[in-house]
Scaffold this motif. Structure first.
Motif, mmCIF file in Angstrom:
data_model
loop_
_atom_site.group_PDB
_atom_site.id
_atom_site.type_symbol
_atom_site.label_atom_id
_atom_site.label_comp_id
_atom_site.label_asym_id
_atom_site.label_seq_id
_atom_site.Cartn_x
_atom_site.Cartn_y
_atom_site.Cartn_z
ATOM 1 N N GLU A 15 0.830 -1.207 0.000
ATOM 2 C CA GLU A 15 0.000 0.000 0.000
ATOM 3 C C GLU A 15 0.864 1.258 0.000
ATOM 4 O O GLU A 15 0.574 2.223 -0.711
ATOM 5 N N ASN A 16 1.946 1.250 0.785
ATOM 6 C CA ASN A 16 2.851 2.402 0.822
ATOM 7 C C ASN A 16 3.545 2.611 -0.519
ATOM 8 O O ASN A 16 3.721 3.754 -0.964
ATOM 9 N N THR A 17 3.931 1.497 -1.162
ATOM 10 C CA THR A 17 4.578 1.587 -2.469
ATOM 11 C C THR A 17 3.633 2.190 -3.498
ATOM 12 O O THR A 17 4.017 3.071 -4.282
ATOM 13 N N TYR A 18 2.381 1.721 -3.480
ATOM 14 C CA TYR A 18 1.411 2.265 -4.425
ATOM 15 C C TYR A 18 1.134 3.740 -4.139
ATOM 16 O O TYR A 18 0.978 4.541 -5.061
ATOM 17 N N PHE A 19 1.115 4.107 -2.855
ATOM 18 C CA PHE A 19 0.857 5.501 -2.483
ATOM 19 C C PHE A 19 1.953 6.410 -3.028
ATOM 20 O O PHE A 19 1.675 7.490 -3.560
ATOM 21 N N LEU A 20 3.226 5.964 -2.928
ATOM 22 C CA LEU A 20 4.340 6.759 -3.447
ATOM 23 C C LEU A 20 4.259 6.872 -4.965
ATOM 24 O O LEU A 20 4.506 7.946 -5.538
ATOM 25 N N VAL A 27 1.917 14.453 -8.993
ATOM 26 C CA VAL A 27 2.827 15.599 -9.135
ATOM 27 C C VAL A 27 3.174 15.825 -10.601
ATOM 28 O O VAL A 27 3.198 16.977 -11.083
ATOM 29 N N LEU A 28 3.437 14.752 -11.321
ATOM 30 C CA LEU A 28 3.769 14.863 -12.751
ATOM 31 C C LEU A 28 2.612 15.465 -13.541
ATOM 32 O O LEU A 28 2.803 16.366 -14.370
ATOM 33 N N LEU A 29 1.397 14.986 -13.272
ATOM 34 C CA LEU A 29 0.223 15.505 -13.979
ATOM 35 C C LEU A 29 -0.026 16.982 -13.648
ATOM 36 O O LEU A 29 -0.353 17.777 -14.541
ATOM 37 N N LEU A 30 0.150 17.345 -12.384
ATOM 38 C CA LEU A 30 -0.060 18.739 -11.977
ATOM 39 C C LEU A 30 0.956 19.662 -12.632
ATOM 40 O O LEU A 30 0.602 20.754 -13.115
ATOM 41 N N LEU A 118 -6.581 19.128 -6.958
ATOM 42 C CA LEU A 118 -6.150 18.385 -5.767
ATOM 43 C C LEU A 118 -7.323 18.085 -4.837
ATOM 44 O O LEU A 118 -7.412 16.988 -4.268
ATOM 45 N N LEU A 119 -8.221 19.052 -4.674
ATOM 46 C CA LEU A 119 -9.397 18.828 -3.830
ATOM 47 C C LEU A 119 -10.291 17.740 -4.411
ATOM 48 O O LEU A 119 -10.799 16.879 -3.673
ATOM 49 N N PRO A 159 -9.554 8.107 -8.647
ATOM 50 C CA PRO A 159 -9.062 9.461 -8.353
ATOM 51 C C PRO A 159 -8.123 10.013 -9.414
ATOM 52 O O PRO A 159 -8.177 11.203 -9.741
ATOM 53 N N LEU A 160 -7.269 9.155 -9.971
ATOM 54 C CA LEU A 160 -6.370 9.606 -11.041
ATOM 55 C C LEU A 160 -7.156 9.970 -12.294
ATOM 56 O O LEU A 160 -6.828 10.941 -12.988
ATOM 57 N N TYR A 161 -8.191 9.188 -12.596
ATOM 58 C CA TYR A 161 -9.039 9.501 -13.750
ATOM 59 C C TYR A 161 -9.726 10.855 -13.565
ATOM 60 O O TYR A 161 -9.838 11.654 -14.509
#
Length: 448
Positions: A15-20, A27-30, A118-119, A159-161
């Motif tokens: 889960e931590n790996t996926y979160f990172l 960040v890249l998309l923003l 982000l919100l 969320p990414l979509y």
């Protein structure tokens, strides 16, 4: 016991790996979205985009805000004429943001667009996780509907979509590049959704009060807010406290507006102009053409009829039908505001379209997706073309352009009704299974 501990550690590490990985993608998309926005804002096309009435309406025009700030700097009341339609609090907010915080105005609009993204990402991530947990126990549903339940990676992908749907949506992109203040209004709408989903009554009620102080249309979102907290607190009485927070914030904002303006003249310029629609400059809404043609002695009747249609007409039936789904009710009401408000712009539609990835599980039940996509694409291309033919070439007339705006509104109506009916069919299927029978014969759920 040891195996269980190792398994737990492995799951946590995964889960931590996926979160990172997810954070790096965000960040890249923003950064990419901010760069593209700044690139176009720095070009000659920014002025062309900003002058288009699909981007800047009398309500969300940055040029009008600048003129209001200039009058304010010369100690002239900006509400004496019919120029400014922003509240005194909003005007002071824009003054601080554009003159003290952001020296470059383009950075201000990019900042709020990124903040909105982000919100929406955070709100969707929380909602998708709750939604996935709600349907994790597949044994309580009929076996033939398991394919419609959210997959294991549902709450991670959605969320990414949503983030991509907002950042790279041409409607929100053009609104940001064109300095439409609707993008800043959308930031507070996103803050309202974020506060509601995370169960923060202070944040959600304050954000809704700010939105309602700019335009009265968001007032109808008080219904899903109350429904949501009545479910959270399991008490309708406690949920009324959230409504009390909202009313308190509205009173404080109104009091501050009055102290800044030293009169209530701003009410007519802000809310009066939205309600009575005195400026009939063409836009992508439904008001301007009708009230250009209507006889003056019928105007008041139809103004009230149109505004009731845009606010409370659908509020009660939708609130009753989706009383167990306040998030979906919120999206439906936002769609209706976008369709029927008096001065809509492209940023409004871009904002609500960003929520569509939340309904990926309904795709199998939707029927109008292709039709809606084609109509929106065609109307988006034809609108500036027919405007040019009408205004500059004089080879068309207002009927041509209004036909496009009418089709644009119809596409949105098809979309929201398709989503709501798909939700109804999905809930029915989860309860009764795919092969529902009535009197021993196959039943078919259809919209009458």
């Amino acid at each position: 016991m040891k195996m269980s501990t190792l398994s737990s550690k492995h799951a946590k590490k995964k889960e931590n790996t996926y979160f990172l990985q997810s954070c790096s993608k965000v960040v890249l998309l923003l950064c990419l979205a901010a760069f593209l926005r700044y690139l176009v804002m720095s070009s000659k096309y920014q002025t062309i985009i900003a002058n288009h009435f699909e981007i800047s309406t009398p309500i969300c025009s940055w040029k009008r805000v600048q003129e209001g700030l200039f009058l304010l700097s010369r100690n002239i009341d900006p509400y004496d004429g019919d120029l400014l339609h922003e509240t005194p609090t909003a005007l002071i907010f824009y003054k601080i943001m554009s003159q003290n915080v952001f020296r470059d105005v383009s950075l201000m609009f990019i900042f709020f667009d990124i903040g909105t993204a982000l919100l929406l990402y955070a709100a969707t991530r929380h909602y998708a996780k709750q939604f996935h947990q709600e349907h994790r126990d597949r044994t309580k549903y009929p076996k033939d509907v398991h394919e419609y339940l959210p997959s294991e990676g549902y709450y991670e992908k959605v969320p990414l979509y949503v983030l991509v749907a907002f950042l790279f949506n041409p409607y929100t992109f053009l609104g940001c590049v064109g300095y439409s203040t609707a993008g800043i209004h959308n930031f507070f709408l996103a803050l309202f959704v974020f506060g509601m989903v995370y169960g923060s009554p202070i944040v959600s009620s304050l954000a809704l009060a700010i939105c309602s102080s700019v335009s009265f249309y968001p007032l109808i979102l008080l219904s899903p807010l109350y429904i949501y907290y009545s479910q959270v607190y399991k008490s309708k009485t406690k949920a009324l406290l959230v409504v009390l927070y909202f009313l308190t914030y509205v009173y404080l904002i109104t009091f501050y507006n009055n102290s800044l303006s030293k009169s209530f003249k701003f009410i007519n310029n802000v809310y009066g102009s939205i309600w009575t629609v005195p400026d009939l400059q063409p836009n992508i809404g439904l008001f301007w053409y009708f009230f250009t043609e209507v006889f003056d002695h019928f105007r008041e009747l139809f103004i009230h009829s149109f505004q009731i249609n845009a606010t409370i007409l659908y509020l009660v039936p939708l609130s009753i039908k989706f009383s167990n789904r306040p998030f979906i009710l919120t999206i439906a009401l936002l769609f209706l505001i976008t369709i029927f408000k008096s001065y809509p712009c492209l940023s409004d539609l871009g904002f609500v379209l960003s929520f569509l990835p939340n309904f990926l599980h309904l795709y199998a039940f939707c029927q109008q997706g292709v039709i809606v996509g084609v109509i929106l694409f065609m109307t988006s291309c034809l609108a500036p073309t027919l405007w040019h033919l009408w205004i500059y070439s004089a080879s068309a007339n207002a009927n041509f352009y209004f036909g496009v705006t009418l089709a644009y509104a119809i596409a949105q109506i098809f979309l929201v009704t398709d989503i709501l009916f798909a939700q109804t069919k999905w809930e029915f299927t989860l309860k009764h299974g795919r092969e529902a029978k009535i009197d021993g014969e196959d039943a078919d759920l259809s919209l009458e």
